[in-house]
Write an enzyme that holds these catalytic residues in place. Structure first.
Site, PDB file in Angstrom:
ATOM      1  N   GLY A 119       7.700   4.469  -1.047  1.00 48.38           N
ATOM      2  CA  GLY A 119       7.091   5.002   0.174  1.00 48.38           C
ATOM      3  C   GLY A 119       7.923   4.669   1.400  1.00 48.38           C
ATOM      4  O   GLY A 119       7.396   4.414   2.487  1.00 48.38           O
TER       5      GLY A 119
ATOM      6  N   ASP B  65      11.301   7.414  -2.621  1.00 45.30           N
ATOM      7  CA  ASP B  65      10.344   8.323  -1.975  1.00 45.30           C
ATOM      8  C   ASP B  65      10.607   9.742  -2.462  1.00 45.30           C
ATOM      9  O   ASP B  65      11.553   9.987  -3.219  1.00 45.30           O
ATOM     10  CB  ASP B  65      10.446   8.250  -0.450  1.00 45.30           C
ATOM     11  CG  ASP B  65       9.100   8.477   0.230  1.00 45.30           C
ATOM     12  OD1 ASP B  65       8.394   9.425  -0.159  1.00 45.30           O
ATOM     13  OD2 ASP B  65       8.748   7.715   1.160  1.00 45.30           O
TER      14      ASP B  65
ATOM     15  N   LEU C  66       6.194  10.121  -7.765  1.00 41.75           N
ATOM     16  CA  LEU C  66       5.429   9.103  -8.484  1.00 41.75           C
ATOM     17  C   LEU C  66       4.095   9.619  -9.002  1.00 41.75           C
ATOM     18  O   LEU C  66       3.365   8.872  -9.667  1.00 41.75           O
ATOM     19  CB  LEU C  66       5.191   7.886  -7.586  1.00 41.75           C
ATOM     20  CG  LEU C  66       6.455   7.180  -7.066  1.00 41.75           C
ATOM     21  CD1 LEU C  66       6.067   5.922  -6.286  1.00 41.75           C
ATOM     22  CD2 LEU C  66       7.404   6.835  -8.206  1.00 41.75           C
TER      23      LEU C  66
ATOM     24  N   GLY D  63       1.852   5.789  -1.181  1.00 39.04           N
ATOM     25  CA  GLY D  63       0.430   6.033  -1.369  1.00 39.04           C
ATOM     26  C   GLY D  63       0.002   7.340  -0.738  1.00 39.04           C
ATOM     27  O   GLY D  63       0.651   7.830   0.193  1.00 39.04           O
TER      28      GLY D  63
ATOM     29  N   SER E 273      -5.784  -1.736   0.856  1.00 41.65           N
ATOM     30  CA  SER E 273      -6.414  -1.124   2.022  1.00 41.65           C
ATOM     31  C   SER E 273      -7.744  -1.813   2.278  1.00 41.65           C
ATOM     32  O   SER E 273      -8.376  -2.325   1.344  1.00 41.65           O
ATOM     33  CB  SER E 273      -6.651   0.367   1.778  1.00 41.65           C
ATOM     34  OG  SER E 273      -7.520   0.909   2.743  1.00 41.65           O
TER      35      SER E 273
ATOM     36  N   TYR F 123      -9.636   7.535  -3.145  1.00 40.94           N
ATOM     37  CA  TYR F 123      -8.753   6.634  -2.394  1.00 40.94           C
ATOM     38  C   TYR F 123      -9.270   5.198  -2.450  1.00 40.94           C
ATOM     39  O   TYR F 123      -8.523   4.268  -2.788  1.00 40.94           O
ATOM     40  CB  TYR F 123      -8.645   7.089  -0.943  1.00 40.94           C
ATOM     41  CG  TYR F 123      -7.745   6.205  -0.115  1.00 40.94           C
ATOM     42  CD1 TYR F 123      -6.368   6.302  -0.224  1.00 40.94           C
ATOM     43  CD2 TYR F 123      -8.280   5.260   0.755  1.00 40.94           C
ATOM     44  CE1 TYR F 123      -5.533   5.472   0.527  1.00 40.94           C
ATOM     45  CE2 TYR F 123      -7.466   4.440   1.503  1.00 40.94           C
ATOM     46  CZ  TYR F 123      -6.087   4.548   1.383  1.00 40.94           C
ATOM     47  OH  TYR F 123      -5.275   3.720   2.111  1.00 40.94           O
TER      48      TYR F 123
END
Length: 285
Positions: free
Chosen positions: A8, A32, A42, A71, A116, A157
């Site tokens: 990422g 990425d 990914l 993500g 998160s 998520y």
């Protein structure tokens, strides 16, 4: 100076981490969908294998650390729950499983996984989805999520971040990780001003929801500040940090569960707890 892999890496917090590491003189292998040393998707098994293999080739089989910042957020779309599950969970666990020998070959390697604060602020996340993701069964997870209709991406998520946080805590204390000298931890940001958040704020309905969310200190996080936390968690100062999930979210997690954590071991689990203590064998370096 060390060699680090960062997924990422092309934008947001991942890009900020790369900049800091390179300014400090480290070698960084970036991963990425674009603008990276290793360009890979990914969300597919082939993409994850390609990313894992290419990074190992570039680092010569030794990694001083890894930062798993790739993500996907909860955007609308029927296929979004599957993409979130693949990238946010398998994009972490599959790559780290492949990189673990290279991390073990280094001296006191450190890994930071981006979690998160949705792990503790989104209510009613189905446990069966989290269990399915921990088992690597994306089909089973998505099957349950589709029953939730338009809310599926939001729950996907949160479930993905809960699953990856649980994976970090389960694996971090094992012989394969702690016993191999690898420190595995997670960082749980709140709302950080990244391109994803900017996109959400550009939509009036999303902006209203985001602005109503409790952030006791106000405002949004800065990617540079989160990158500073990551670099600290990769440093020698983190040698005694193992299996932790560090919340950097302006106080939102504390606002929602001020007295929920830490909590003592429940009496019903005491026998299991004592059994685990007796079976413990110290390992680590």
């Amino acid at each position: 100076m060390g060699i680090y892999a960062v997924t990422g890496s092309a934008s947001g917090m991942g890009a900020a981490v790369v900049d800091r590491l390179r300014r400090d003189g480290h070698t960084v292998v970036t991963v990425d969908l674009r603008d990276a040393d290793v360009v890979a998707d990914l969300s597919t098994p082939a993409g994850r294998v390609a990313a894992a293999t290419s990074v190992l080739e570039r680092c010569g089989g030794v990694l001083d650390g890894a930062v798993m910042a790739a993500g996907l957020g909860p955007a609308p779309g029927r296929e979004r729950p599957r993409l979130i599950s693949e990238v946010n969970v398998l994009g972490v666990t599959d790559l780290l499983a492949a990189w673990r020998p290279a991390l073990a070959a280094a001296d006191r390697a450190k890994v930071v996984v981006f979690a998160s604060n949705s792990t503790t602020t989104v209510p009613l996340v189905p446990r069966r989805v989290v269990r399915a993701l921990l088992d690597g069964d994306v089909d089973r997870a998505v099957g349950t999520l589709r029953l939730l209709g338009r809310a599926a991406p939001t729950f996907a998520y949160a479930a993905s971040k809960i699953a990856v946080s649980h994976w970090v805590r389960q694996q971090a204390v094992t012989r394969e990780w702690a016993g191999a000298g690898i420190r595995l931890n997670a960082l749980a940001p709140g709302a950080v001003m990244t391109p994803l958040l900017e996109q959400q704020l550009a939509t009036p309905a999303e902006a209203k929801r985001i602005k109503a969310f409790p952030v006791p200190i106000g405002g949004y996080g800065d990617p540079e500040h989160l990158a500073a936390w990551v670099v600290h968690m990769l440093s020698d100062a983190a040698d005694f940090l193992c299996g932790s999930v560090v919340f950097v979210d302006g106080g939102s997690d504390a606002w929602f569960r001020a007295t929920d954590w830490p909590r003592p071991v429940p009496a019903r689990r005491l026998r299991s707890y004592i059994g685990r203590m007796r079976g413990f064998r110290r390992y680590g370096r």
